[in-house]
Design a protein around this motif. Structure first.
Motif, PDB file in Angstrom:
ATOM      1  N   PRO A  81       0.801  -1.227   0.000  1.00  0.00           N
ATOM      2  CA  PRO A  81       0.000   0.000   0.000  1.00  0.00           C
ATOM      3  C   PRO A  81       0.835   1.279   0.000  1.00  0.00           C
ATOM      4  CG  PRO A  81      -1.011  -1.596   1.451  1.00  0.00           C
ATOM      5  CD  PRO A  81       0.322  -2.182   1.017  1.00  0.00           C
ATOM      6  N   ALA A  82       1.990   1.271   0.654  1.00  0.00           N
ATOM      7  CA  ALA A  82       2.845   2.460   0.680  1.00  0.00           C
ATOM      8  C   ALA A  82       3.405   2.792  -0.700  1.00  0.00           C
ATOM      9  CB  ALA A  82       3.994   2.262   1.670  1.00  0.00           C
ATOM     10  N   ALA A  83       3.410   1.819  -1.614  1.00  0.00           N
ATOM     11  CA  ALA A  83       3.972   2.025  -2.948  1.00  0.00           C
ATOM     12  C   ALA A  83       2.902   2.065  -4.038  1.00  0.00           C
ATOM     13  CB  ALA A  83       4.979   0.926  -3.255  1.00  0.00           C
ATOM     14  N   GLN A  84       1.637   1.982  -3.661  1.00  0.00           N
ATOM     15  CA  GLN A  84       0.569   2.009  -4.653  1.00  0.00           C
ATOM     16  C   GLN A  84       0.433   3.406  -5.248  1.00  0.00           C
ATOM     17  OE1 GLN A  84      -2.956   0.295  -2.856  1.00  0.00           O
ATOM     18  NE2 GLN A  84      -1.989  -1.708  -2.709  1.00  0.00           N
ATOM     19  N   GLY A  85       0.004   3.451  -6.501  1.00  0.00           N
ATOM     20  CA  GLY A  85      -0.200   4.721  -7.191  1.00  0.00           C
ATOM     21  C   GLY A  85       1.054   5.282  -7.834  1.00  0.00           C
ATOM     22  N   MET A  86       2.133   4.491  -7.839  1.00  0.00           N
ATOM     23  CA  MET A  86       3.403   4.953  -8.405  1.00  0.00           C
ATOM     24  C   MET A  86       3.711   4.295  -9.746  1.00  0.00           C
ATOM     25  SD  MET A  86       5.475   4.841  -4.756  1.00  0.00           S
ATOM     26  CE  MET A  86       7.051   4.822  -5.555  1.00  0.00           C
ATOM     27  N   GLY A  87       2.771   3.505 -10.264  1.00  0.00           N
ATOM     28  CA  GLY A  87       2.979   2.833 -11.543  1.00  0.00           C
ATOM     29  C   GLY A  87       3.690   1.497 -11.447  1.00  0.00           C
ATOM     30  N   LEU A  88       3.981   1.042 -10.237  1.00  0.00           N
ATOM     31  CA  LEU A  88       4.707  -0.217 -10.068  1.00  0.00           C
ATOM     32  C   LEU A  88       3.853  -1.427 -10.448  1.00  0.00           C
ATOM     33  CD1 LEU A  88       6.542   0.627  -6.738  1.00  0.00           C
ATOM     34  CD2 LEU A  88       7.458   0.727  -9.066  1.00  0.00           C
ATOM     35  N   GLY A  89       2.595  -1.401 -10.098  1.00  0.00           N
ATOM     36  CA  GLY A  89       1.694  -2.492 -10.478  1.00  0.00           C
ATOM     37  C   GLY A  89       1.562  -2.583 -11.984  1.00  0.00           C
ATOM     38  N   ARG A  90       1.446  -1.449 -12.626  1.00  0.00           N
ATOM     39  CA  ARG A  90       1.343  -1.407 -14.090  1.00  0.00           C
ATOM     40  C   ARG A  90       2.617  -1.970 -14.727  1.00  0.00           C
ATOM     41  NH1 ARG A  90      -2.693   0.657 -17.504  1.00  0.00           N
ATOM     42  NH2 ARG A  90      -3.427   1.027 -15.428  1.00  0.00           N
ATOM     43  N   ALA A  91       3.789  -1.593 -14.208  1.00  0.00           N
ATOM     44  CA  ALA A  91       5.056  -2.085 -14.750  1.00  0.00           C
ATOM     45  C   ALA A  91       5.179  -3.597 -14.550  1.00  0.00           C
ATOM     46  CB  ALA A  91       6.230  -1.365 -14.089  1.00  0.00           C
ATOM     47  N   LEU A  92       4.783  -4.076 -13.382  1.00  0.00           N
ATOM     48  CA  LEU A  92       4.858  -5.507 -13.094  1.00  0.00           C
ATOM     49  C   LEU A  92       3.897  -6.286 -13.989  1.00  0.00           C
ATOM     50  CD1 LEU A  92       6.153  -7.689 -11.345  1.00  0.00           C
ATOM     51  CD2 LEU A  92       4.472  -7.149  -9.563  1.00  0.00           C
ATOM     52  N   LEU A  93       2.687  -5.770 -14.160  1.00  0.00           N
ATOM     53  CA  LEU A  93       1.708  -6.415 -15.023  1.00  0.00           C
ATOM     54  C   LEU A  93       2.213  -6.463 -16.464  1.00  0.00           C
ATOM     55  CD1 LEU A  93      -1.097  -7.665 -15.474  1.00  0.00           C
ATOM     56  CD2 LEU A  93      -1.988  -5.329 -15.717  1.00  0.00           C
ATOM     57  N   ALA A  94       2.747  -5.368 -16.958  1.00  0.00           N
ATOM     58  CA  ALA A  94       3.264  -5.329 -18.331  1.00  0.00           C
ATOM     59  C   ALA A  94       4.395  -6.332 -18.519  1.00  0.00           C
ATOM     60  CB  ALA A  94       3.731  -3.917 -18.677  1.00  0.00           C
ATOM     61  N   ASP A  95       5.266  -6.465 -17.537  1.00  0.00           N
ATOM     62  CA  ASP A  95       6.356  -7.427 -17.618  1.00  0.00           C
ATOM     63  C   ASP A  95       5.810  -8.854 -17.669  1.00  0.00           C
ATOM     64  OD1 ASP A  95       8.502  -9.286 -16.178  1.00  0.00           O
ATOM     65  OD2 ASP A  95       9.580  -7.572 -17.040  1.00  0.00           O
ATOM     66  N   MET A  96       4.835  -9.136 -16.840  1.00  0.00           N
ATOM     67  CA  MET A  96       4.239 -10.476 -16.842  1.00  0.00           C
ATOM     68  C   MET A  96       3.581 -10.769 -18.184  1.00  0.00           C
ATOM     69  SD  MET A  96       2.962 -11.361 -13.047  1.00  0.00           S
ATOM     70  CE  MET A  96       2.932 -13.056 -13.504  1.00  0.00           C
ATOM     71  N   GLU A  97       2.888  -9.789 -18.728  1.00  0.00           N
ATOM     72  CA  GLU A  97       2.236  -9.978 -20.027  1.00  0.00           C
ATOM     73  C   GLU A  97       3.268 -10.244 -21.118  1.00  0.00           C
ATOM     74  OE1 GLU A  97      -1.641  -7.101 -19.176  1.00  0.00           O
ATOM     75  OE2 GLU A  97       0.039  -6.339 -20.371  1.00  0.00           O
ATOM     76  N   GLN A  98       4.367  -9.512 -21.101  1.00  0.00           N
ATOM     77  CA  GLN A  98       5.429  -9.732 -22.092  1.00  0.00           C
ATOM     78  C   GLN A  98       6.001 -11.144 -21.970  1.00  0.00           C
ATOM     79  OE1 GLN A  98       8.196  -6.527 -21.389  1.00  0.00           O
ATOM     80  NE2 GLN A  98       6.916  -5.022 -22.442  1.00  0.00           N
ATOM     81  N   ARG A  99       6.207 -11.594 -20.755  1.00  0.00           N
ATOM     82  CA  ARG A  99       6.733 -12.947 -20.543  1.00  0.00           C
ATOM     83  C   ARG A  99       5.747 -13.995 -21.038  1.00  0.00           C
ATOM     84  NH1 ARG A  99      11.040 -13.084 -16.277  1.00  0.00           N
ATOM     85  NH2 ARG A  99      11.449 -10.901 -15.769  1.00  0.00           N
ATOM     86  N   MET A 100       4.459 -13.797 -20.756  1.00  0.00           N
ATOM     87  CA  MET A 100       3.448 -14.755 -21.214  1.00  0.00           C
ATOM     88  C   MET A 100       3.400 -14.794 -22.739  1.00  0.00           C
ATOM     89  SD  MET A 100       0.295 -14.530 -18.505  1.00  0.00           S
ATOM     90  CE  MET A 100       0.280 -12.761 -18.252  1.00  0.00           C
ATOM     91  N   ALA A 101       3.418 -13.636 -23.371  1.00  0.00           N
ATOM     92  CA  ALA A 101       3.398 -13.587 -24.844  1.00  0.00           C
ATOM     93  C   ALA A 101       4.630 -14.281 -25.417  1.00  0.00           C
ATOM     94  CB  ALA A 101       3.314 -12.140 -25.314  1.00  0.00           C
ATOM     95  N   ALA A 102       5.796 -14.056 -24.821  1.00  0.00           N
ATOM     96  CA  ALA A 102       7.035 -14.696 -25.293  1.00  0.00           C
ATOM     97  C   ALA A 102       6.979 -16.217 -25.126  1.00  0.00           C
ATOM     98  CB  ALA A 102       8.236 -14.124 -24.539  1.00  0.00           C
ATOM     99  N   GLU A 103       6.194 -16.680 -24.165  1.00  0.00           N
ATOM    100  CA  GLU A 103       6.038 -18.117 -23.935  1.00  0.00           C
ATOM    101  C   GLU A 103       4.940 -18.723 -24.806  1.00  0.00           C
ATOM    102  OE1 GLU A 103       5.460 -18.600 -19.711  1.00  0.00           O
ATOM    103  OE2 GLU A 103       7.353 -17.576 -19.265  1.00  0.00           O
ATOM    104  N   GLY A 104       4.302 -17.900 -25.643  1.00  0.00           N
ATOM    105  CA  GLY A 104       3.313 -18.395 -26.579  1.00  0.00           C
ATOM    106  C   GLY A 104       1.863 -18.284 -26.143  1.00  0.00           C
ATOM    107  N   PHE A 105       1.593 -17.639 -25.026  1.00  0.00           N
ATOM    108  CA  PHE A 105       0.208 -17.470 -24.596  1.00  0.00           C
ATOM    109  C   PHE A 105      -0.422 -16.308 -25.362  1.00  0.00           C
ATOM    110  CE2 PHE A 105       2.299 -19.505 -20.976  1.00  0.00           C
ATOM    111  CZ  PHE A 105       1.470 -20.597 -20.802  1.00  0.00           C
ATOM    112  N   ASP A 106      -1.669 -16.498 -25.806  1.00  0.00           N
ATOM    113  CA  ASP A 106      -2.383 -15.477 -26.565  1.00  0.00           C
ATOM    114  C   ASP A 106      -3.252 -14.593 -25.685  1.00  0.00           C
ATOM    115  OD1 ASP A 106      -1.369 -16.456 -28.992  1.00  0.00           O
ATOM    116  OD2 ASP A 106      -2.983 -17.940 -29.116  1.00  0.00           O
TER     117      ASP A 106
END
Length: 157
Positions: A84-109
């Motif tokens: 909660p102390a780090a919410q609203g700083m874009g960290l969740g968005r960055a983490l989500l984007a990284d996970m999505e990139q990894r999933m796409a690279a692994e072949g998930f649509d």
């Protein structure tokens, strides 16, 4: 400097504490967090002990601020918790984007996630990242120790 990396086994306690703080904020007004704290803490520790290899964490200035997991290493994000102390700083968005990139690279649509239906902040977070509601159901929540309505969201990668 923001860094996203795989979790280490010796970070389970730290990650559980972050998850617990974020969970308590997410259920505020929905349930008695103090009464359920021990069960929720055990659920986080048990999950992380079993699945720490599937966890990515995000650090800012060498401080762990949150984590996300794909429990089954598939296209489903099982957890995404930002202190909660780090919410609203874009960290969740960055983490989500990284996970999505990894999933796409692994072949998930498709990437998918779920949260309890009354967690409007999480639903809005995923929707702002392009996720759409796909289902609504009732299931037992170990962390809340009761049946809850859950909402499933997905996004084409």
């Amino acid at each position: 400097m923001v860094v996203i990396r795989h979790a280490r086994q010796n970070e389970i306690g730290l990650l559980a504490a972050i998850g617990l703080r974020a969970w308590a904020k997410a259920i505020a007004g929905l349930a008695d967090a103090a009464r359920m704290r021990d069960a929720a803490e055990s659920a986080f520790v048990d999950f992380l002990t079993e699945h720490w290899l599937s966890v990515l964490l995000i650090e800012e200035e060498n401080q762990v601020c949150g984590w996300a997991a794909r429990e089954d290493l598939d296209g489903t994000i099982s957890d995404l918790w930002i202190d909660p102390a780090a919410q609203g700083m874009g960290l969740g968005r960055a983490l989500l984007a990284d996970m999505e990139q990894r999933m796409a690279a692994e072949g998930f649509d498709v990437a998918s996630a779920k949260t309890h239906a009354q967690n409007t902040a999480a639903v809005a977070f995923f929707q702002s990242a392009g996720y759409r509601v796909k289902w609504l159901s009732t299931a037992y929540s170990q962390k809340l120790d009761r049946d809850m309505e859950f909402i499933g969201l997905s996004k084409e990668l």
